[in-house]
Design a protein around this motif. Structure first.
Motif, PDB file in Angstrom:
ATOM      1  N   UNK A   1       0.825  -1.208   0.000  1.00 44.49           N
ATOM      2  CA  UNK A   1       0.000   0.000   0.000  1.00 44.49           C
ATOM      3  C   UNK A   1       0.860   1.260   0.000  1.00 44.49           C
ATOM      4  N   UNK A   2       2.022   1.216   0.668  1.00 50.92           N
ATOM      5  CA  UNK A   2       2.934   2.359   0.655  1.00 50.92           C
ATOM      6  C   UNK A   2       3.464   2.598  -0.755  1.00 50.92           C
ATOM      7  N   UNK A   3       3.802   1.520  -1.455  1.00 56.50           N
ATOM      8  CA  UNK A   3       4.284   1.642  -2.830  1.00 56.50           C
ATOM      9  C   UNK A   3       3.182   2.179  -3.736  1.00 56.50           C
ATOM     10  N   UNK A   4       1.978   1.645  -3.589  1.00 54.75           N
ATOM     11  CA  UNK A   4       0.852   2.103  -4.410  1.00 54.75           C
ATOM     12  C   UNK A   4       0.568   3.582  -4.141  1.00 54.75           C
ATOM     13  N   UNK A   5       0.575   3.971  -2.865  1.00 49.60           N
ATOM     14  CA  UNK A   5       0.335   5.381  -2.517  1.00 49.60           C
ATOM     15  C   UNK A   5       1.417   6.275  -3.092  1.00 49.60           C
ATOM     16  N   UNK A   6       2.666   5.817  -3.011  1.00 46.78           N
ATOM     17  CA  UNK A   6       3.764   6.603  -3.554  1.00 46.78           C
ATOM     18  C   UNK A   6       3.638   6.818  -5.051  1.00 46.78           C
ATOM     19  N   UNK A   7       3.274   5.770  -5.770  1.00 48.61           N
ATOM     20  CA  UNK A   7       3.079   5.887  -7.220  1.00 48.61           C
ATOM     21  C   UNK A   7       1.937   6.855  -7.528  1.00 48.61           C
ATOM     22  N   UNK A   8       0.845   6.732  -6.780  1.00 46.58           N
ATOM     23  CA  UNK A   8      -0.298   7.612  -6.995  1.00 46.58           C
ATOM     24  C   UNK A   8       0.039   9.066  -6.741  1.00 46.58           C
ATOM     25  N   UNK A   9       0.850   9.333  -5.693  1.00 46.28           N
ATOM     26  CA  UNK A   9       1.223  10.704  -5.353  1.00 46.28           C
ATOM     27  C   UNK A   9       2.180  11.281  -6.394  1.00 46.28           C
ATOM     28  N   UNK A  10       3.196  10.521  -6.738  1.00 42.43           N
ATOM     29  CA  UNK A  10       4.234  11.026  -7.647  1.00 42.43           C
ATOM     30  C   UNK A  10       3.739  11.193  -9.071  1.00 42.43           C
ATOM     31  N   UNK A  11       2.784  10.379  -9.467  1.00 47.97           N
ATOM     32  CA  UNK A  11       2.240  10.490 -10.828  1.00 47.97           C
ATOM     33  C   UNK A  11       0.946  11.289 -10.870  1.00 47.97           C
TER      34      UNK A  11
END
Length: 227
Positions: A24-34
């Motif tokens: 979930x941290x990885x998914x959130x990071x991708x969502x934020x950065x993109x």
């Protein structure tokens, strides 16, 4: 007893839970950065941090110290893992973070978190798993935490502080709202002789969370006034 068993599952720091936190941290990071909203909502729906906080509120109302300790330890571990992943990620992302907007924080964020925390507690009492998905999206504990790590890793400490305040607001509000909701719902220990201890812990916890919430409101008002 069935409700207690469900809450016990929320507080357990199992291998699957750790994997969910990382994913979930990885998914959130991708969502934020993109700046991809659907991906960010996906991270909210996974919501590994909501369970330990609800379990912490439930354990407080029962005066169940082992459950409180286990829930707190699970929540802190998940928080540390998410922050570490995001911080390291932010160190390598570099200048791209400067283009990201400052998340900021307002009183409406705190009110939303409090109402959503109460809704989450009620949903768990009713056993409505489908409705809980909406609560997960509304509370959004993980995205501001990941933003905190990303900004801190990139050296953007002011933005990181603002994101962390959003995370704190959500965490405090969820716990306070959960305790109040469980109390109003009449949740009590199994044995009558444990009720006095449970009331004592509930009062202390409500006082602590209320003080923290008032301090946070004061900080938010100052930031908004001088910002």
């Amino acid at each position: 007893a069935e409700l207690y068993d469900d809450i016990q599952d929320f507080s357990a720091m199992s291998q699957n839970f750790i994997i969910m936190v990382i994913l979930s941290a990885v998914v959130a990071g991708i969502g934020i950065l993109t700046d991809n909203i659907p991906v960010l909502v996906g991270a909210m729906v996974i919501a590994p941090l909501l369970g330990p906080n609800i379990a912490l509120a439930f354990g407080t109302v029962l005066g169940d110290i082992p459950l409180v300790k286990r829930s707190a330890a699970t929540g802190l571990a998940a928080t540390a893992i998410s922050l570490l992943i995001a911080f390291i990620w932010g160190m390598f992302y570099g200048e791209g973070l400067r283009a990201m907007p400052d998340p900021g924080i307002s009183l409406s964020d705190i009110i939303l978190a409090f109402v959503s925390g109460a809704a989450g507690a009620i949903t768990i009492l009713r056993g409505g798993s489908s409705a809980l998905v909406g609560v997960m999206v509304a509370v959004a504990l993980l995205p501001p935490l990941v933003r905190t790590g990303l900004f801190a890793g990139g050296g953007l400490w002011t933005q990181g502080l603002h994101a962390f305040l959003v995370f704190l607001a959500n965490t405090i509000s969820v716990n306070l709202a959960g305790i109040l909701t469980f109390l109003f719902a009449g949740i009590t220990p199994k044995y009558w002789w444990e009720e006095k201890k449970a009331r004592k812990y509930s009062r202390r916890a409500m006082l602590l969370w209320s003080i923290l919430l008032l301090i946070l409101v004061g900080v938010v008002l100052l930031l908004n006034f001088y910002g």
